[in-house]
Design a protein around this motif. Sequence first.
Motif, PDB file in Angstrom:
ATOM      1  N   LEU A 101       5.879  15.921 -87.272  1.00 44.71           N
ATOM      2  CA  LEU A 101       6.582  14.866 -86.545  1.00 44.71           C
ATOM      3  C   LEU A 101       7.264  15.509 -85.349  1.00 44.71           C
ATOM      4  O   LEU A 101       7.675  16.673 -85.416  1.00 44.71           O
ATOM      5  N   PRO A 102       7.398  14.769 -84.254  1.00 47.59           N
ATOM      6  CA  PRO A 102       8.171  15.326 -83.138  1.00 47.59           C
ATOM      7  C   PRO A 102       9.601  15.601 -83.598  1.00 47.59           C
ATOM      8  O   PRO A 102      10.149  14.874 -84.424  1.00 47.59           O
ATOM      9  N   LYS A 103      10.203  16.660 -83.068  1.00 46.89           N
ATOM     10  CA  LYS A 103      11.579  17.021 -83.427  1.00 46.89           C
ATOM     11  C   LYS A 103      12.534  16.459 -82.373  1.00 46.89           C
ATOM     12  O   LYS A 103      12.504  16.863 -81.213  1.00 46.89           O
ATOM     13  N   GLY A 104      13.371  15.542 -82.806  1.00 45.68           N
ATOM     14  CA  GLY A 104      14.264  14.868 -81.870  1.00 45.68           C
ATOM     15  C   GLY A 104      15.629  15.494 -81.733  1.00 45.68           C
ATOM     16  O   GLY A 104      16.496  14.958 -81.040  1.00 45.68           O
ATOM     17  N   THR A 105      15.847  16.645 -82.387  1.00 42.45           N
ATOM     18  CA  THR A 105      17.164  17.276 -82.323  1.00 42.45           C
ATOM     19  C   THR A 105      17.144  18.632 -81.633  1.00 42.45           C
ATOM     20  O   THR A 105      18.161  19.311 -81.575  1.00 42.45           O
ATOM     21  N   VAL A 106      15.982  19.033 -81.107  1.00 38.38           N
ATOM     22  CA  VAL A 106      15.904  20.337 -80.448  1.00 38.38           C
ATOM     23  C   VAL A 106      16.636  20.290 -79.102  1.00 38.38           C
ATOM     24  O   VAL A 106      16.818  19.222 -78.505  1.00 38.38           O
ATOM     25  N   THR A 107      17.054  21.451 -78.648  1.00 38.94           N
ATOM     26  CA  THR A 107      17.770  21.541 -77.373  1.00 38.94           C
ATOM     27  C   THR A 107      16.856  21.222 -76.195  1.00 38.94           C
ATOM     28  O   THR A 107      17.239  20.485 -75.276  1.00 38.94           O
ATOM     29  N   CYS A 113       7.893  18.344 -76.471  1.00 39.70           N
ATOM     30  CA  CYS A 113       6.797  17.447 -76.092  1.00 39.70           C
ATOM     31  C   CYS A 113       5.534  18.254 -75.789  1.00 39.70           C
ATOM     32  O   CYS A 113       4.430  17.901 -76.248  1.00 39.70           O
ATOM     33  N   ALA A 114       5.683  19.325 -75.034  1.00 39.43           N
ATOM     34  CA  ALA A 114       4.537  20.165 -74.678  1.00 39.43           C
ATOM     35  C   ALA A 114       3.918  20.803 -75.912  1.00 39.43           C
ATOM     36  O   ALA A 114       2.690  20.902 -76.033  1.00 39.43           O
ATOM     37  N   GLU A 115       4.763  21.250 -76.841  1.00 39.37           N
ATOM     38  CA  GLU A 115       4.266  21.883 -78.070  1.00 39.37           C
ATOM     39  C   GLU A 115       3.522  20.867 -78.942  1.00 39.37           C
ATOM     40  O   GLU A 115       2.496  21.190 -79.547  1.00 39.37           O
ATOM     41  N   GLN A 148       3.194   7.236 -69.425  1.00 31.11           N
ATOM     42  CA  GLN A 148       2.889   8.653 -69.505  1.00 31.11           C
ATOM     43  C   GLN A 148       1.808   8.894 -70.552  1.00 31.11           C
ATOM     44  O   GLN A 148       1.819   8.284 -71.623  1.00 31.11           O
ATOM     45  N   GLY A 149       0.880   9.780 -70.225  1.00 27.33           N
ATOM     46  CA  GLY A 149      -0.234  10.021 -71.130  1.00 27.33           C
ATOM     47  C   GLY A 149       0.127  10.878 -72.317  1.00 27.33           C
ATOM     48  O   GLY A 149      -0.315  10.624 -73.439  1.00 27.33           O
ATOM     49  N   GLY A 150       0.950  11.919 -72.099  1.00 24.01           N
ATOM     50  CA  GLY A 150       1.278  12.861 -73.161  1.00 24.01           C
ATOM     51  C   GLY A 150       2.571  12.516 -73.865  1.00 24.01           C
ATOM     52  O   GLY A 150       3.241  11.524 -73.564  1.00 24.01           O
ATOM     53  N   THR A 151       2.916  13.344 -74.828  1.00 26.10           N
ATOM     54  CA  THR A 151       4.162  13.166 -75.566  1.00 26.10           C
ATOM     55  C   THR A 151       5.340  13.275 -74.601  1.00 26.10           C
ATOM     56  O   THR A 151       5.373  14.142 -73.729  1.00 26.10           O
ATOM     57  N   HIS A 152       6.313  12.367 -74.751  1.00 20.90           N
ATOM     58  CA  HIS A 152       7.415  12.314 -73.784  1.00 20.90           C
ATOM     59  C   HIS A 152       8.638  11.636 -74.391  1.00 20.90           C
ATOM     60  O   HIS A 152       8.577  11.074 -75.489  1.00 20.90           O
TER      61      HIS A 152
END
Length: 240
Positions: A101-107, A113-115, A148-152
């Motif tokens: 899952l995307p991590k919503g708490t990272v700095t 998003c890129a990862e 936007q096409g990618g994760t954002h």
Amino acid sequence: MQLKTFDSPADLDQYAAQLFAAALKENPESTLGLATGSTPIGIYEKMIMLYEKGEISFKSATTFNLDEYVGLSPDHEQSYARFMSRHLFSHIDLPAANAHLPKGTVTDLEAECAEYDRMLEERPVDIQLLGLGHNGHIGFNEPDDELQGGTHIVELEPETREANARFFDSIDEVPTRAITMGVGSILKAESILLVVKGADKAEIVKQALRGPITTECPASLLQTHKNVTVLVDREAGRLL
């Protein structure tokens, strides 16, 4: 695009679960794209039943979720990480390391998003489950002049926050931002399964499937994909 209409939610959920089961039986190392919200809960229940019967295994599979709230830790009661654990992951044999899952708490959210996009490129999704928002959003891709096409990172529309407020004590607790796969990422899936239930979704179902392709209705871009299956109940599909 294939459209199937069901008289009962249970029949719809069973059919959807069997599509995932078929993917796993054909390729035990399948990459599954998963969604949250009320729509997929019944599907996950059916998938768990198939697992408990020994018909399918997730031990070699990989999963990617569409989105996560920004600012909610994975152990927060309303985080999507917690949702997935409660409704699916804690009941099956999917290795924790294979559930993403995307991590919503990272700095550094942009780096996250890129990862996430890098991981999706390494393990393309075989079958992607989607729900449909009242404003046509898929994942957390909200209507806009451009997408936007990618994760954002996305600012959530008031309508979306209001729809999700029922899961929180008040709308003030609903996060204002989320991290989401982009429409471009979603459309890279080999197959897409769009599931919609309820009379309140009938108009947006019609716009998404029969209306013009426009970023003002992100789900309408699914019309451009070569392999989309749409499952609706009678009420959701009544205007088609």
